[in-house]
Scaffold this active site. Structure first.
Site, PDB file in Angstrom:
ATOM      1  N   CYS A 138      93.739   5.442  61.385  1.00 34.26           N
ATOM      2  CA  CYS A 138      92.788   5.608  62.484  1.00 34.26           C
ATOM      3  C   CYS A 138      91.885   4.384  62.588  1.00 34.26           C
ATOM      4  CB  CYS A 138      91.950   6.861  62.270  1.00 34.26           C
ATOM      5  SG  CYS A 138      92.885   8.393  62.447  1.00 34.26           S
ATOM      6  N   GLU A 150      90.174   8.420  57.751  1.00 31.99           N
ATOM      7  CA  GLU A 150      91.161   9.171  58.516  1.00 31.99           C
ATOM      8  C   GLU A 150      90.578  10.548  58.844  1.00 31.99           C
ATOM      9  OE1 GLU A 150      93.663   7.708  59.586  1.00 31.99           O
ATOM     10  OE2 GLU A 150      94.376   6.226  58.137  1.00 31.99           O
TER      11      GLU A 150
END
Length: 229
Positions: free
Chosen positions: A2, A105
């Site tokens: 991410c 994440e």
């Protein structure tokens, strides 16, 4: 992976982790970066080698070729395609290292909001992430199209439960080889595909959901979330 990471140490802490004897040309300043919650388009410290010198410059996280005006600038490049596709062809030869303290994440655990996790080295040493980019060099000053992407690979083991992709992190020895402008192209690709650090080098834990707001900064964001259940 991410789009959120931490780069809060100072440049000399990262140079020490890289353990590179080359003279440093430092354009990043001497103070700790204190970026606990860096998002795409942030200016991050990036290492690259020009001749015998190690350069450290602040470069935007995200890059796209000049002809790709119809899409946002990617922040990552998949290791399986980066060396051969047309999108990153112009910057594939321009190898760099972005040293980070950790990345984040988000995991769907069934609650109303996804739970953020912090991933870091078990010994909390800097993570040396393979990157490519367009950045200042001896012949060119910083430009508006400068930027970099982090190369990612499939996750393995328990890390798959956190996210299916992760940065290609290199040992200091391999990071130095990756930075070497004279490194053979095929060798550089094989290094990324097969010699990234294993899952066992990392640990991960829940952190406060406040990290979801990019305006939030500070060391509280990287502390483990105490589970009171």
């Amino acid at each position: 992976m991410c789009g959120r990471l931490s780069q809060y140490s100072g440049i000399h802490d990262f140079v020490a982790a890289l353990s590179m004897p080359n003279a440093l040309v430092n354009s990043t300043g001497e103070q700790p970066f204190e970026r606990y919650n860096a998002a795409p388009t942030a200016q991050l410290a990036l290492f690259h080698q020009e001749g015998p010198f190690l350069h450290a410059d602040m470069v935007r996280w995200g890059w796209r070729p000049h002809w790709a005006k119809d899409r946002a600038a990617p922040i990552n490049a998949r290791v399986e395609k980066v060396a051969h596709g047309p999108f990153f062809r112009a910057i594939w030869p321009h190898r760099a290292i972005v040293a980070i303290n950790n990345w984040f994440e988000w995991v769907d655990e069934g609650g109303p909001k996804k739970q953020p996790y912090l991933i870091r080295h078990r010994d909390q040493s800097p993570i040396l992430c393979a990157a490519i980019g367009q950045y200042p060099n001896e012949e060119r000053d910083p430009g508006e199209r400068d930027g970099f992407v982090i190369i990612t690979a499939d996750s393995a083991g328990g890390m798959v439960d956190i996210h299916d992709r992760r940065p290609v992190a290199l040992s200091p020895m391999l990071a130095r080889e990756w930075l070497n402008p004279d490194a053979i192209k095929d060798r550089a690709e094989q290094m990324l595909l097969h010699q990234g650090e294993p899952m066992e080098a990392f640990e991960w834990f829940k952190v406060n959901r406040a990290v979801g707001n990019v305006r939030n900064q500070g060391p509280d964001l990287i502390r483990p979330l105490i589970d009171c259940k």
